[in-house]
Design a protein around this motif. Structure first.
Motif, PDB file in Angstrom:
ATOM      1  N   GLN A  30      61.465  -2.546 -13.552  1.00  0.00           N
ATOM      2  CA  GLN A  30      60.920  -3.995 -13.527  1.00  0.00           C
ATOM      3  C   GLN A  30      61.305  -4.666 -14.698  1.00  0.00           C
ATOM      4  O   GLN A  30      61.696  -5.883 -14.487  1.00  0.00           O
ATOM      5  CB  GLN A  30      59.223  -3.793 -13.460  1.00  0.00           C
ATOM      6  CG  GLN A  30      58.713  -3.496 -12.167  1.00  0.00           C
ATOM      7  CD  GLN A  30      57.379  -3.104 -11.988  1.00  0.00           C
ATOM      8  OE1 GLN A  30      56.909  -2.878 -13.153  1.00  0.00           O
ATOM      9  NE2 GLN A  30      56.896  -3.072 -10.588  1.00  0.00           N
ATOM     10  N   SER A  31      61.628  -4.052 -15.808  1.00  0.00           N
ATOM     11  CA  SER A  31      62.191  -4.794 -16.736  1.00  0.00           C
ATOM     12  C   SER A  31      63.814  -5.148 -16.664  1.00  0.00           C
ATOM     13  O   SER A  31      63.972  -6.392 -16.934  1.00  0.00           O
ATOM     14  CB  SER A  31      61.968  -3.795 -18.147  1.00  0.00           C
ATOM     15  OG  SER A  31      60.980  -3.576 -18.632  1.00  0.00           O
ATOM     16  N   TYR A  70      58.044   2.722  -5.144  1.00  0.00           N
ATOM     17  CA  TYR A  70      58.695   1.314  -5.326  1.00  0.00           C
ATOM     18  C   TYR A  70      60.124   1.376  -4.568  1.00  0.00           C
ATOM     19  O   TYR A  70      60.718   2.342  -4.673  1.00  0.00           O
ATOM     20  CB  TYR A  70      58.871   1.100  -6.531  1.00  0.00           C
ATOM     21  CG  TYR A  70      57.537   0.876  -7.293  1.00  0.00           C
ATOM     22  CD1 TYR A  70      56.812  -0.388  -7.282  1.00  0.00           C
ATOM     23  CD2 TYR A  70      56.990   1.875  -8.180  1.00  0.00           C
ATOM     24  CE1 TYR A  70      55.568  -0.158  -7.966  1.00  0.00           C
ATOM     25  CE2 TYR A  70      55.920   2.088  -8.629  1.00  0.00           C
ATOM     26  CZ  TYR A  70      54.919   0.900  -8.732  1.00  0.00           C
ATOM     27  OH  TYR A  70      53.985   0.852  -9.446  1.00  0.00           O
ATOM     28  N   VAL A 118      63.584  -0.210  -4.439  1.00  0.00           N
ATOM     29  CA  VAL A 118      64.580  -0.760  -5.346  1.00  0.00           C
ATOM     30  C   VAL A 118      65.915  -1.185  -4.784  1.00  0.00           C
ATOM     31  O   VAL A 118      66.341  -0.211  -3.972  1.00  0.00           O
ATOM     32  CB  VAL A 118      65.208   0.122  -6.729  1.00  0.00           C
ATOM     33  CG1 VAL A 118      65.860  -0.710  -7.609  1.00  0.00           C
ATOM     34  CG2 VAL A 118      63.658   0.500  -7.463  1.00  0.00           C
ATOM     35  N   ARG A 152      64.910  -5.547 -13.675  1.00  0.00           N
ATOM     36  CA  ARG A 152      64.968  -6.801 -12.651  1.00  0.00           C
ATOM     37  C   ARG A 152      64.634  -7.938 -13.363  1.00  0.00           C
ATOM     38  O   ARG A 152      65.497  -9.159 -13.222  1.00  0.00           O
ATOM     39  CB  ARG A 152      63.928  -6.489 -11.545  1.00  0.00           C
ATOM     40  CG  ARG A 152      63.525  -7.688 -10.702  1.00  0.00           C
ATOM     41  CD  ARG A 152      62.096  -7.427 -10.159  1.00  0.00           C
ATOM     42  NE  ARG A 152      60.993  -7.828 -11.036  1.00  0.00           N
ATOM     43  CZ  ARG A 152      59.752  -7.474 -10.967  1.00  0.00           C
ATOM     44  NH1 ARG A 152      59.542  -7.054  -9.944  1.00  0.00           N
ATOM     45  NH2 ARG A 152      58.834  -7.283 -11.834  1.00  0.00           N
ATOM     46  N   ASP A 153      63.732  -8.010 -14.170  1.00  0.00           N
ATOM     47  CA  ASP A 153      63.310  -9.241 -14.930  1.00  0.00           C
ATOM     48  C   ASP A 153      64.456  -9.802 -16.034  1.00  0.00           C
ATOM     49  O   ASP A 153      64.515 -10.993 -16.261  1.00  0.00           O
ATOM     50  CB  ASP A 153      62.047  -9.088 -15.765  1.00  0.00           C
ATOM     51  CG  ASP A 153      60.923  -9.066 -15.028  1.00  0.00           C
ATOM     52  OD1 ASP A 153      61.017  -9.058 -13.718  1.00  0.00           O
ATOM     53  OD2 ASP A 153      59.795  -8.351 -15.422  1.00  0.00           O
ATOM     54  N   THR A 191      65.627  -6.324  -6.807  1.00  0.00           N
ATOM     55  CA  THR A 191      64.240  -6.450  -6.260  1.00  0.00           C
ATOM     56  C   THR A 191      63.556  -5.107  -6.599  1.00  0.00           C
ATOM     57  O   THR A 191      64.163  -4.000  -5.978  1.00  0.00           O
ATOM     58  CB  THR A 191      64.162  -7.106  -4.704  1.00  0.00           C
ATOM     59  OG1 THR A 191      64.803  -6.094  -4.006  1.00  0.00           O
ATOM     60  CG2 THR A 191      64.834  -8.391  -4.609  1.00  0.00           C
ATOM     61  N   VAL A 192      62.192  -5.003  -6.720  1.00  0.00           N
ATOM     62  CA  VAL A 192      61.596  -4.023  -6.739  1.00  0.00           C
ATOM     63  C   VAL A 192      60.062  -4.427  -6.082  1.00  0.00           C
ATOM     64  O   VAL A 192      59.398  -5.243  -6.548  1.00  0.00           O
ATOM     65  CB  VAL A 192      61.073  -3.486  -8.267  1.00  0.00           C
ATOM     66  CG1 VAL A 192      60.345  -2.340  -8.555  1.00  0.00           C
ATOM     67  CG2 VAL A 192      62.397  -3.531  -8.999  1.00  0.00           C
ATOM     68  N   GLU A 193      59.882  -3.750  -5.072  1.00  0.00           N
ATOM     69  CA  GLU A 193      58.621  -3.767  -4.118  1.00  0.00           C
ATOM     70  C   GLU A 193      58.020  -2.502  -4.167  1.00  0.00           C
ATOM     71  O   GLU A 193      58.570  -1.584  -3.830  1.00  0.00           O
ATOM     72  CB  GLU A 193      59.035  -4.530  -3.004  1.00  0.00           C
ATOM     73  CG  GLU A 193      59.991  -3.905  -2.067  1.00  0.00           C
ATOM     74  CD  GLU A 193      60.626  -4.882  -0.955  1.00  0.00           C
ATOM     75  OE1 GLU A 193      61.107  -4.107   0.146  1.00  0.00           O
ATOM     76  OE2 GLU A 193      60.542  -5.938  -1.064  1.00  0.00           O
ATOM     77  N   THR A 194      56.456  -2.694  -4.032  1.00  0.00           N
ATOM     78  CA  THR A 194      55.877  -1.579  -3.781  1.00  0.00           C
ATOM     79  C   THR A 194      56.110  -1.223  -2.260  1.00  0.00           C
ATOM     80  O   THR A 194      56.218  -1.874  -1.309  1.00  0.00           O
ATOM     81  CB  THR A 194      54.439  -1.916  -3.818  1.00  0.00           C
ATOM     82  OG1 THR A 194      54.215  -2.574  -5.163  1.00  0.00           O
ATOM     83  CG2 THR A 194      53.520  -0.636  -3.599  1.00  0.00           C
ATOM     84  N   ALA A 235      59.012   2.878 -13.146  1.00  0.00           N
ATOM     85  CA  ALA A 235      58.853   1.474 -12.403  1.00  0.00           C
ATOM     86  C   ALA A 235      58.990   0.503 -13.775  1.00  0.00           C
ATOM     87  O   ALA A 235      59.484  -0.323 -13.354  1.00  0.00           O
ATOM     88  CB  ALA A 235      57.346   1.580 -11.869  1.00  0.00           C
ATOM     89  N   ASP A 236      58.229   0.722 -14.719  1.00  0.00           N
ATOM     90  CA  ASP A 236      58.240  -0.216 -15.716  1.00  0.00           C
ATOM     91  C   ASP A 236      59.803  -0.600 -16.245  1.00  0.00           C
ATOM     92  O   ASP A 236      60.110  -1.503 -16.410  1.00  0.00           O
ATOM     93  CB  ASP A 236      57.497   0.441 -17.079  1.00  0.00           C
ATOM     94  CG  ASP A 236      56.122   0.222 -16.749  1.00  0.00           C
ATOM     95  OD1 ASP A 236      55.644  -0.486 -15.804  1.00  0.00           O
ATOM     96  OD2 ASP A 236      55.344   0.626 -17.711  1.00  0.00           O
TER      97      ASP A 236
END
Ligand code: SF4
Length: 78
Positions: free
Chosen positions: A61-62, A4, A6, A64-65, A73-76, A57-58
Motif C-alpha cells: 500500500q505504501s 489482497y 495487487v 501504491r501511495d 492498485t491494491v484491493e481486498t 500489505a502495508d
C-alpha cells in the motif's frame, strides 16, 4: 487472514523504480524496468497481477501511495 489483489498497469507505469525500491518484497523490475509482482505472489495469468497477504500489505500500500502515476492498485479479495 486477509488477502489482497495487487495489480500494476504496465501501460501507465513509467519505470521510475519507486515501488520496487519501497516494497521489494512484492514488486520487482521486469526487463523494461517496469514494475511486476515478484514470483512468490504472482498470479498465473501474468506478471502484473498477484495476491498477497497481511504480512506485506502495508508495504504494497505504501508503494501504491508513492507511485507517481497511480499505476498500482491494491484491493481486498472478498
Ligand atoms: S512506482 Fe509506479 S511508475 Fe514507478 S515503477 Fe512502480 S508502478 Fe511503475
Amino acid at each position: 487472514m486477509t488477502k489482497y489483489r495487487v495489480k500494476v498497469d504496465k501501460d501507465t507505469c513509467i519505470a521510475c523504480g519507486v515501488c520496487y525500491s519501497t516494497c521489494p518484497d512484492v514488486f520487482e523490475p521486469d526487463e523494461e524496468n517496469k514494475s511486476q509482482v515478484v514470483s512468490k505472489y504472482r498470479s498465473s495469468c501474468c506478471g502484473s497481477e498477484g495476491v498477497i497477504d497481511d504480512s506485506v500489505a502495508d508495504c504494497a500500500q505504501s508503494a501504491r501511495d508513492t507511485c507517481p502515476v497511480q499505476a498500482i492498485t491494491v484491493e481486498t479479495v472478498e
